[in-house]
Design a protein around this motif. Structure first.
Motif, PDB file in Angstrom:
ATOM      1  N   ASN A 111      66.671  38.599  13.121  1.00  0.00           N
ATOM      2  CA  ASN A 111      67.717  39.401  13.403  1.00  0.00           C
ATOM      3  C   ASN A 111      67.074  40.179  15.026  1.00  0.00           C
ATOM      4  OD1 ASN A 111      67.546  39.769  10.257  1.00  0.00           O
ATOM      5  ND2 ASN A 111      69.444  40.428  11.085  1.00  0.00           N
ATOM      6  N   ALA A 112      65.836  40.252  15.160  1.00  0.00           N
ATOM      7  CA  ALA A 112      65.344  40.702  16.346  1.00  0.00           C
ATOM      8  C   ALA A 112      63.785  40.013  16.354  1.00  0.00           C
ATOM      9  CB  ALA A 112      65.323  41.967  16.291  1.00  0.00           C
ATOM     10  N   LEU A 113      63.379  40.081  17.934  1.00  0.00           N
ATOM     11  CA  LEU A 113      62.116  39.556  18.000  1.00  0.00           C
ATOM     12  C   LEU A 113      61.472  40.414  18.970  1.00  0.00           C
ATOM     13  CD1 LEU A 113      59.907  37.294  17.881  1.00  0.00           C
ATOM     14  CD2 LEU A 113      61.465  35.995  19.313  1.00  0.00           C
ATOM     15  N   GLU A 114      60.063  40.560  19.052  1.00  0.00           N
ATOM     16  CA  GLU A 114      59.399  41.226  19.892  1.00  0.00           C
ATOM     17  C   GLU A 114      58.122  40.446  20.236  1.00  0.00           C
ATOM     18  OE1 GLU A 114      58.934  45.789  19.186  1.00  0.00           O
ATOM     19  OE2 GLU A 114      59.497  45.190  17.168  1.00  0.00           O
ATOM     20  N   PHE A 149      57.938  31.388  25.402  1.00  0.00           N
ATOM     21  CA  PHE A 149      57.753  32.472  26.113  1.00  0.00           C
ATOM     22  C   PHE A 149      56.703  32.208  27.395  1.00  0.00           C
ATOM     23  CE2 PHE A 149      59.493  34.352  22.239  1.00  0.00           C
ATOM     24  CZ  PHE A 149      60.541  34.727  22.560  1.00  0.00           C
ATOM     25  N   PRO A 150      57.052  32.317  28.608  1.00  0.00           N
ATOM     26  CA  PRO A 150      56.272  32.512  29.559  1.00  0.00           C
ATOM     27  C   PRO A 150      55.112  33.665  29.571  1.00  0.00           C
ATOM     28  CG  PRO A 150      58.357  31.988  30.419  1.00  0.00           C
ATOM     29  CD  PRO A 150      58.291  32.411  29.155  1.00  0.00           C
ATOM     30  N   ILE A 151      53.621  33.237  29.724  1.00  0.00           N
ATOM     31  CA  ILE A 151      52.890  34.307  29.618  1.00  0.00           C
ATOM     32  C   ILE A 151      52.252  34.459  30.940  1.00  0.00           C
ATOM     33  CG2 ILE A 151      50.531  34.835  28.477  1.00  0.00           C
ATOM     34  CD1 ILE A 151      53.205  34.963  26.452  1.00  0.00           C
ATOM     35  N   LYS A 152      52.347  35.925  31.252  1.00  0.00           N
ATOM     36  CA  LYS A 152      51.729  36.467  32.684  1.00  0.00           C
ATOM     37  C   LYS A 152      50.246  36.596  32.275  1.00  0.00           C
ATOM     38  CE  LYS A 152      56.233  38.304  34.116  1.00  0.00           C
ATOM     39  NZ  LYS A 152      56.827  39.525  34.674  1.00  0.00           N
ATOM     40  N   LYS A 153      49.977  37.243  31.244  1.00  0.00           N
ATOM     41  CA  LYS A 153      48.463  37.781  31.158  1.00  0.00           C
ATOM     42  C   LYS A 153      48.102  37.219  29.920  1.00  0.00           C
ATOM     43  CE  LYS A 153      45.859  41.826  30.183  1.00  0.00           C
ATOM     44  NZ  LYS A 153      45.747  43.202  29.877  1.00  0.00           N
ATOM     45  N   ASN A 154      46.964  36.407  29.865  1.00  0.00           N
ATOM     46  CA  ASN A 154      46.279  35.982  28.626  1.00  0.00           C
ATOM     47  C   ASN A 154      45.569  37.163  28.046  1.00  0.00           C
ATOM     48  OD1 ASN A 154      45.230  32.739  29.989  1.00  0.00           O
ATOM     49  ND2 ASN A 154      46.922  33.501  29.289  1.00  0.00           N
ATOM     50  N   GLY A 155      45.696  36.948  26.729  1.00  0.00           N
ATOM     51  CA  GLY A 155      44.835  38.028  25.839  1.00  0.00           C
ATOM     52  C   GLY A 155      45.779  38.442  24.723  1.00  0.00           C
ATOM     53  N   TRP A 156      45.607  39.473  24.159  1.00  0.00           N
ATOM     54  CA  TRP A 156      46.306  39.836  22.554  1.00  0.00           C
ATOM     55  C   TRP A 156      47.490  40.322  23.032  1.00  0.00           C
ATOM     56  CZ3 TRP A 156      44.223  38.896  17.948  1.00  0.00           C
ATOM     57  CH2 TRP A 156      42.925  38.664  17.817  1.00  0.00           C
ATOM     58  N   HIS A 157      48.383  39.576  21.990  1.00  0.00           N
ATOM     59  CA  HIS A 157      49.903  40.078  22.074  1.00  0.00           C
ATOM     60  C   HIS A 157      50.348  40.407  20.651  1.00  0.00           C
ATOM     61  CE1 HIS A 157      49.634  38.186  25.927  1.00  0.00           C
ATOM     62  NE2 HIS A 157      50.849  38.226  26.104  1.00  0.00           N
ATOM     63  N   PRO A 206      53.744  46.838  29.466  1.00  0.00           N
ATOM     64  CA  PRO A 206      53.213  45.486  29.088  1.00  0.00           C
ATOM     65  C   PRO A 206      53.520  44.383  30.233  1.00  0.00           C
ATOM     66  CG  PRO A 206      54.788  45.798  27.603  1.00  0.00           C
ATOM     67  CD  PRO A 206      54.693  47.151  28.257  1.00  0.00           C
ATOM     68  N   ASP A 207      52.330  43.692  30.560  1.00  0.00           N
ATOM     69  CA  ASP A 207      52.705  42.527  31.481  1.00  0.00           C
ATOM     70  C   ASP A 207      53.799  41.484  31.056  1.00  0.00           C
ATOM     71  OD1 ASP A 207      50.437  42.987  33.755  1.00  0.00           O
ATOM     72  OD2 ASP A 207      49.558  43.377  31.732  1.00  0.00           O
ATOM     73  N   ASP A 208      53.541  41.343  29.866  1.00  0.00           N
ATOM     74  CA  ASP A 208      54.625  40.365  29.201  1.00  0.00           C
ATOM     75  C   ASP A 208      55.265  41.260  28.240  1.00  0.00           C
ATOM     76  OD1 ASP A 208      53.649  37.790  30.176  1.00  0.00           O
ATOM     77  OD2 ASP A 208      51.896  38.169  28.943  1.00  0.00           O
ATOM     78  N   ASN A 209      56.686  41.112  28.113  1.00  0.00           N
ATOM     79  CA  ASN A 209      57.684  42.143  27.433  1.00  0.00           C
ATOM     80  C   ASN A 209      58.814  41.458  27.087  1.00  0.00           C
ATOM     81  OD1 ASN A 209      58.071  44.624  26.163  1.00  0.00           O
ATOM     82  ND2 ASN A 209      59.259  45.325  28.024  1.00  0.00           N
ATOM     83  N   TYR A 210      58.890  40.929  25.888  1.00  0.00           N
ATOM     84  CA  TYR A 210      60.225  40.010  25.607  1.00  0.00           C
ATOM     85  C   TYR A 210      60.676  40.731  24.145  1.00  0.00           C
ATOM     86  CZ  TYR A 210      58.322  36.567  28.651  1.00  0.00           C
ATOM     87  OH  TYR A 210      57.753  35.846  29.641  1.00  0.00           O
ATOM     88  N   LEU A 211      61.997  41.350  24.431  1.00  0.00           N
ATOM     89  CA  LEU A 211      62.498  42.074  23.380  1.00  0.00           C
ATOM     90  C   LEU A 211      64.078  41.431  23.184  1.00  0.00           C
ATOM     91  CD1 LEU A 211      61.667  45.735  24.305  1.00  0.00           C
ATOM     92  CD2 LEU A 211      60.268  44.131  22.857  1.00  0.00           C
ATOM     93  N   ILE A 212      64.161  40.900  22.102  1.00  0.00           N
ATOM     94  CA  ILE A 212      65.437  40.104  22.050  1.00  0.00           C
ATOM     95  C   ILE A 212      66.225  40.775  20.581  1.00  0.00           C
ATOM     96  CG2 ILE A 212      66.283  37.925  21.427  1.00  0.00           C
ATOM     97  CD1 ILE A 212      64.097  36.609  22.726  1.00  0.00           C
ATOM     98  N   ASN A 213      67.453  40.964  20.917  1.00  0.00           N
ATOM     99  CA  ASN A 213      68.304  41.302  19.672  1.00  0.00           C
ATOM    100  C   ASN A 213      69.167  39.989  19.286  1.00  0.00           C
ATOM    101  OD1 ASN A 213      70.071  42.650  17.757  1.00  0.00           O
ATOM    102  ND2 ASN A 213      70.940  44.130  19.050  1.00  0.00           N
ATOM    103  N   CYS A 214      68.656  39.366  18.342  1.00  0.00           N
ATOM    104  CA  CYS A 214      69.205  38.128  18.098  1.00  0.00           C
ATOM    105  C   CYS A 214      70.700  38.100  17.620  1.00  0.00           C
ATOM    106  CB  CYS A 214      68.429  37.213  16.961  1.00  0.00           C
ATOM    107  SG  CYS A 214      66.798  37.170  17.458  1.00  0.00           S
ATOM    108  N   GLY A 215      71.674  37.220  18.033  1.00  0.00           N
ATOM    109  CA  GLY A 215      72.911  37.244  17.704  1.00  0.00           C
ATOM    110  C   GLY A 215      73.845  38.162  18.304  1.00  0.00           C
ATOM    111  N   SER A 216      73.297  39.062  18.894  1.00  0.00           N
ATOM    112  CA  SER A 216      74.209  40.427  19.493  1.00  0.00           C
ATOM    113  C   SER A 216      75.011  39.916  20.836  1.00  0.00           C
ATOM    114  CB  SER A 216      73.247  41.380  19.883  1.00  0.00           C
ATOM    115  OG  SER A 216      73.984  42.548  20.375  1.00  0.00           O
ATOM    116  N   LEU A 217      75.964  40.474  21.119  1.00  0.00           N
ATOM    117  CA  LEU A 217      76.649  40.384  22.329  1.00  0.00           C
ATOM    118  C   LEU A 217      76.395  41.299  23.363  1.00  0.00           C
ATOM    119  CD1 LEU A 217      80.373  39.700  20.721  1.00  0.00           C
ATOM    120  CD2 LEU A 217      78.554  38.089  21.423  1.00  0.00           C
TER     121      LEU A 217
END
Length: 820
Positions: A183-186, A106-114, A34-45
């Motif tokens: 807990n997590a975000l995609e 989140f900054p978006i590089k490519k407009n369209g469906w996410h 994906p052009d935009d790809n944000y995967l976050i494990n919240c609260g993790s070290l």
């Protein structure tokens, strides 16, 4: 140009072609990037790797702190690591607490469906109990969640948003005195081909719904074949759950699995639309050969009313090679999703997109089954289903903003509406109070009579009445289990007189010597509580000499038992074929037809709303010691439509071979559905054979088609039961066959009513009688009662069916006038 230069260009061309070919082969193996790809494990070290993806810890230097805006930094960890899900347990060991209004930008590089996926695991923490969190979530002015309180287990909420700006903001708003958590975000972009710009709605019919300006929430993503698909096996990391728990009748399908035959180059779908793991498994309609199966395979899904839904259906024929092309229909809530799905190319994946609006009934039912062509065998398969909720005109996906709730809970009602509502409530309360007093007095009186009747006494303490599934008015029919065991000699196998889909039927003798039939539901075969309840309600409501009489029931110890009158001569089916019983004469068959028609005519006309039997067949017509016919088995019966309606919309139920094709295709039930089934029974009676007989030549397998073809050729006598050839008379045969053919008209409006059928059958009987004996001019004169009977009295159907009077003499004068 020199030959040397030409050779060099040829070599370069070959090298470039080879490189491109290799890239074409390698690129699919790399998966989707994906052009935009944000995967976050919240609260993790620490960063977390799951398959080929890395979820970034939001506490390290690698995480852009400007993405998250929150009043406080509160990180919590689970006390144990026993959480499991399709993503494993590691994502759900930590969480970020959001004490006040917070957002991710989140900054978006490519407009369209996410895709936007929120992961919630409400574990218990020493300070923060995540189960008590109450909060709302919104994005791009869409309300995704409103005052939600997570449940007890891991939940992944997936949304699809069409991002048209250079950033995507996700807002979290805790309710007063509470907090939000995550807990997590995609958040990642998805291929443009995944969603169409518009979809055609089947309800409202023909309208177009524009998806580009709406948000979607994934409600269900189902993989048929009873196989789950994990995010690791999906190109877009989607999770697909098995289908079998959503099936209304799992015994109707054959589970298929064959990944090797799937060929994306032959179909209209791609691996982004659905992965190989989905198209390589299927549930195929596979009715058993006993003729008792439902025709459609149906999956039922719970949804929120007050929203429109985007439904995607996936198909791919992975069945063993078959010269016949698989063609079938797909229904969505009794409406066509696709009239003719044609899987002419084996292994070619395709899909269909439809939309529907759910107003009140919180269900989406998806069915596959036979097309409107009667000669086709029930067939069809389904590989996958996706159901997505569409944001409403308030830009909301939350149930609190349902359009139904908005109408019923509005605080802006006009004063005159409030006044009328208040007055109406008072009137209703007074009426209910009167009814309660009336019912109480009636029950008190009934109970006084009840104590004098040994067999109708309810044994046990008062709590047995409270736990009964029926109202107190039915309690006089309730038998103790011990008495039923005594009546059937502890359900002795030697007393079995019938076996069906519900279980077994035993002959029993009550303490006063009354012979009864005891129908005992089987825990293995499971007739179903709803059918048990329906049959008792129907049997106890009506009394008619051509409907089997209800005596009682038992619902103790998880038993589902119905007791009704014993019918000495069993089922009509056993007297027509499949047994060594003596064959019925033509006169007996006509009288049985007439009796059955009277019973059905009474059901259709004997109360304010028609009662539709829905399972008319020869096995459900019973014969007493005098061969008097009585209609039985009301487990599938349905109350007919209101006066201002033409039909009842309901899932298809009944017996294969007897089903009204109009009901089968449209799932619209009317009294004419019973008329069609009765027409099939009439052909059974005429020919003395089963409705479907695979042992016969192909052109004779289907009884209805066989008789209709013979009738067109003028060869009706050739297919008549050989035992009748010396007894049956041509005029009576023709009248009988004509009546049956009219019952089998393709359209319900072209079929006669049961009252019309009854008149024609009486006419056929009178023709037979007149052929057997010379007419007497004194018959009608000596019986003026019959000639004075009005058509209106007959068509309405008296409670006792004209006190048992035969209608034959009504027709005597008519027939004689024709002869004269």
């Amino acid at each position: 140009m020199s030959l040397l230069h030409l050779n060099i260009e040829m070599k370069l061309y070959q090298i470039i072609s080879l490189v491109l070919s290799i890239l074409c082969l390698v690129y699919p193996l790399l998966g989707y990037v994906p052009d935009d790809n944000y995967l976050i494990n919240c609260g993790s070290l620490n960063d977390t790797t799951i398959g080929d993806r890395v979820f970034m810890a939001d506490t390290t230097n690698n995480f852009d702190s400007s993405v998250l805006s929150t009043p406080e930094t509160i990180l919590v960890s689970a006390n144990s690591s026993s959480v499991s899900s399709t993503y494993g347990s590691i994502l759900y060991q930590t969480a970020r607490i959001l004490k006040g209004p917070s957002n991710y930008k989140f900054p978006i590089k490519k407009n369209g469906w996410h895709f936007v996926r929120f992961h919630f695991s409400p574990f218990h923490h020493d300070v923060y109990n995540l189960k008590s969190a109450i909060f709302s979530v919104s994005a791009q002015n869409y309300t995704l969640l409103k005052n939600v309180q997570p449940g007890n287990s891991v939940e992944v909420k997936e949304y699809s948003l069409n991002v048209t700006s250079n950033s995507l903001v996700l807002d979290f708003t805790p309710s007063a005195s509470s907090f939000a958590f995550l807990n997590a975000l995609e958040v990642f972009s998805i291929p443009d081909e995944l969603f169409p710009s518009t979809i055609k709605m089947i309800d409202p019919q023909g309208e177009l719904e524009t998806l580009e300006s709406r948000a979607l929430e994934t409600v269900m993503r189902i993989n048929m074949g009873n196989v789950s698909v994990s995010p690791h096996d999906d190109t877009l990391w989607r999770s697909w759950v098995p289908d079998l728990s959503y099936m209304a009748n799992a015994n109707l399908v054959q589970l298929l699995r064959n990944n090797a035959v799937v060929n994306y180059t032959e179909g209209a779908s791609t691996e982004y639309i659905a992965p190989l793991s989905v198209y390589g498994t299927a549930s195929r309609l596979h009715p058993s050969g006993d003729g008792e199966s439902l025709v459609n395979a149906t999956w039922s899904f719970d949804v929120d009313p007050g929203f429109s839904y985007f439904v995607r259906l996936h198909f791919c024929d992975i069945s063993p090679p078959d010269p016949n092309i698989m063609i079938f229909s797909v229904f969505l809530n009794s409406k066509y999703a696709d009239r003719t799905v044609n899987l002419s190319i084996a292994g070619a994946p395709i899909y269909r997109d439809v939309g529907t609006t759910i107003n009140t009934d919180p269900k989406i039912n998806i069915s596959i089954g036979r097309t409107g062509v009667l000669s086709t065998v029930p067939d069809g398969l389904l590989n996958g289903v996706e159901i997505m909720k569409i944001s409403n005109l308030d830009s909301s996906l939350d149930t609190a903003d349902s359009r139904i709730q908005a109408l019923t809970t509005s605080s802006k009602m006009k004063p005159w509406i409030i006044v009328i509502s208040s007055v109406g409530a008072i009137v209703v309360a007074l009426i209910l109070g009167f009814l309660i007093v009336f019912v109480f007095r009636r029950n008190k009186k009934a109970n006084m009579v009840h104590t004098t009747q040994e067999h109708f006494t309810t044994y046990g303490k008062d709590n047995s009445l409270e736990t009964s599934m029926f109202s107190r008015s039915k309690m006089s029919y309730r038998f103790p289990f011990a008495e039923i065991k005594e009546a059937t000699d502890d359900f002795s196998e030697s007393l079995i007189i019938g076996i069906g889909g519900f279980g077994k039927v035993y002959k029993g003798v009550l303490r006063d010597g009354t012979e009864v039939a005891v129908k005992r539901g089987s825990s293995q075969l499971d007739q179903g509580i709803e059918e048990f309840r329906t049959e008792i309600e129907m049997l106890s409501k009506f009394r008619h000499r051509h409907l089997v009489s209800f005596i009682g029931y038992c619902d103790e110890n998880n038993e589902t038992i119905i007791i009704y009158e014993y019918m000495e001569n069993g089922t009509l089916k056993n007297h027509l074929y499949g047994s060594n019983l003596p064959k019925l004469s033509w006169k007996q068959r006509l009288e049985i037809c007439i009796g059955s028609a009277r019973g059905l005519h009474y059901l259709h006309t004997g109360s304010d709303k028609a009662i539709i039997h829905r399972d008319v067949k020869s096995a459900n017509i019973l014969l007493d010691s005098l061969f008097l016919a009585k209609v039985a088995d009301f487990g599938l019966s349905k109350t007919g439509p209101d006066m201002d309606k033409t039909h009842v919309s309901t899932a298809v139920k009944g017996s294969f071979g007897y089903l009204d094709p109009e009901y089968l295709i449209r799932q619209q039930l009317t009294e004419k559905s019973d008329v069609y089934s009765f027409g099939v029974v009439m052909f059974e009676i005429l020919c003395g054979r089963a409705v479907i007989d695979p042992s016969l030549p192909r052109e004779m397998v289907n009884l209805v088609e066989c008789v209709l073809n013979s009738s067109k050729k003028g060869e009706l006598e050739k297919i008549v039961d050989p035992h009748l050839l010396e007894d049956i008379k041509h005029e009576s045969l023709v009248k009988f066959a004509e009546t049956a053919e009219k019952c089998l008209a393709e359209s319900g409006v072209d079929r006669p009513t049961m009252g019309d059928v009854l008149w024609n059958l009486e006419y056929a009987l009178q023709q037979y009688i007149n052929d057997k004996r010379p007419p007497s001019n004194n018959d009608v004169e000596n019986n003026p009662t019959f000639t004075s009977l009005s058509t209106t009295e007959f068509s309405m159907g008296s409670v006792d069916d004209l006190a048992g009077v035969s209608m034959s003499k009504v027709f005597s004068e008519m027939v004689r006038s024709e002869i004269a």
